[in-house]
Design a protein around this motif. Sequence first.
Motif, PDB file in Angstrom:
ATOM      1  N   LYS A 215      38.362 -25.584  -0.777  1.00  0.00           N
ATOM      2  CA  LYS A 215      37.168 -25.601   0.061  1.00  0.00           C
ATOM      3  C   LYS A 215      36.848 -27.031   0.467  1.00  0.00           C
ATOM      4  N   PHE A 216      36.739 -27.260   1.775  1.00  0.00           N
ATOM      5  CA  PHE A 216      36.335 -28.558   2.287  1.00  0.00           C
ATOM      6  C   PHE A 216      34.837 -28.529   2.585  1.00  0.00           C
ATOM      7  N   PHE A 217      34.125 -29.510   2.052  1.00  0.00           N
ATOM      8  CA  PHE A 217      32.690 -29.573   2.284  1.00  0.00           C
ATOM      9  C   PHE A 217      32.424 -30.116   3.682  1.00  0.00           C
ATOM     10  N   ARG A 218      31.650 -29.390   4.461  1.00  0.00           N
ATOM     11  CA  ARG A 218      31.388 -29.807   5.840  1.00  0.00           C
ATOM     12  C   ARG A 218      30.396 -30.964   5.919  1.00  0.00           C
ATOM     13  N   ARG A 219      29.528 -31.040   4.922  1.00  0.00           N
ATOM     14  CA  ARG A 219      28.560 -32.132   4.893  1.00  0.00           C
ATOM     15  C   ARG A 219      28.858 -33.034   3.705  1.00  0.00           C
ATOM     16  N   GLY A 220      29.324 -34.226   4.015  1.00  0.00           N
ATOM     17  CA  GLY A 220      29.659 -35.161   2.958  1.00  0.00           C
ATOM     18  C   GLY A 220      28.485 -36.053   2.616  1.00  0.00           C
ATOM     19  N   GLU A 221      28.244 -36.232   1.309  1.00  0.00           N
ATOM     20  CA  GLU A 221      27.203 -37.117   0.829  1.00  0.00           C
ATOM     21  C   GLU A 221      27.766 -37.965  -0.300  1.00  0.00           C
ATOM     22  N   GLU A 222      27.167 -39.124  -0.490  1.00  0.00           N
ATOM     23  CA  GLU A 222      27.627 -40.021  -1.541  1.00  0.00           C
ATOM     24  C   GLU A 222      27.501 -39.361  -2.907  1.00  0.00           C
ATOM     25  N   GLY A 223      28.494 -39.544  -3.747  1.00  0.00           N
ATOM     26  CA  GLY A 223      28.485 -38.992  -5.092  1.00  0.00           C
ATOM     27  C   GLY A 223      29.279 -37.707  -5.186  1.00  0.00           C
ATOM     28  N   GLU A 224      29.138 -37.050  -6.315  1.00  0.00           N
ATOM     29  CA  GLU A 224      29.886 -35.833  -6.585  1.00  0.00           C
ATOM     30  C   GLU A 224      29.107 -34.616  -6.091  1.00  0.00           C
ATOM     31  N   ASN A 225      29.763 -33.767  -5.316  1.00  0.00           N
ATOM     32  CA  ASN A 225      29.122 -32.555  -4.817  1.00  0.00           C
ATOM     33  C   ASN A 225      28.678 -31.676  -5.988  1.00  0.00           C
ATOM     34  N   PRO A 226      27.480 -31.055  -5.920  1.00  0.00           N
ATOM     35  CA  PRO A 226      27.004 -30.230  -7.032  1.00  0.00           C
ATOM     36  C   PRO A 226      27.966 -29.106  -7.426  1.00  0.00           C
ATOM     37  N   ASP A 227      28.628 -28.470  -6.432  1.00  0.00           N
ATOM     38  CA  ASP A 227      29.600 -27.415  -6.756  1.00  0.00           C
ATOM     39  C   ASP A 227      30.710 -27.958  -7.652  1.00  0.00           C
ATOM     40  N   LEU A 228      31.183 -29.143  -7.321  1.00  0.00           N
ATOM     41  CA  LEU A 228      32.251 -29.762  -8.100  1.00  0.00           C
ATOM     42  C   LEU A 228      31.735 -30.236  -9.449  1.00  0.00           C
ATOM     43  N   GLU A 229      30.572 -30.836  -9.462  1.00  0.00           N
ATOM     44  CA  GLU A 229      30.011 -31.362 -10.704  1.00  0.00           C
ATOM     45  C   GLU A 229      29.770 -30.257 -11.729  1.00  0.00           C
ATOM     46  N   ILE A 230      29.137 -29.172 -11.296  1.00  0.00           N
ATOM     47  CA  ILE A 230      28.855 -28.052 -12.200  1.00  0.00           C
ATOM     48  C   ILE A 230      30.158 -27.363 -12.614  1.00  0.00           C
TER      49      ILE A 230
END
Length: 201
Positions: A61-76
């Motif tokens: 899955k590619f995240f369409r909206r990139g933000e600084e840091g680790e994406n919550p889906d990935l982190e959890i």
Amino acid sequence: MSSRRSNRKPYFVAPKVNSAQHVRVYFTFSAGTRLAILQPKPIKAEQSNSSIIYGDRVILKFFRRGEEGENPDLEIGRFLTEKKNFPHIPAVAGWINYKGKDDREMSLGILQAFVPNVGDAWQFTLKALSSFWKEARKYSEGHLGRVSQDAGTVAPYGQNLPAPVLDCSTPYLDAVRLLGKRTAELHLALASDPADPVFFA
């Protein structure tokens, strides 16, 4: 979004955009799984992410909206997969990060075990209700008897309904109980590590 960074060694580092920017790819699945030989199949349905299924084994899955840091889906997902080995989620098999020239990283995508879709809870509930009322219609008020408003405490539903009606509703009620159990187990797992301030509260 968490700002914690991965300590895992990248499996692959793409050619640098410039002297400081590059993409890092991390794989965590077993060495016996080769992503390159799995047949890719893009998901065409409208989603919040752009997804590709590989051989019905993993999904990227590619995240369409990139933000600084680790994406919550990935982190959890990483916390439950790597620290807790929680068996009731799609395990994280890898991820893709982008590192900027200021040495900060952002999540671009996540690779997870693929779980085939068998429907959603809303449709499952509607189907269960339809089956329940279809069976219940076979029994008129004359068969069951009307419950008077002055009758006092009504007996538990299991004592008022015919066995065929109960049998019809049992699979759905069992599924609801299991959903509640899994939800509780998930929250307990997320709050089980006192050393991790991001999850422990």
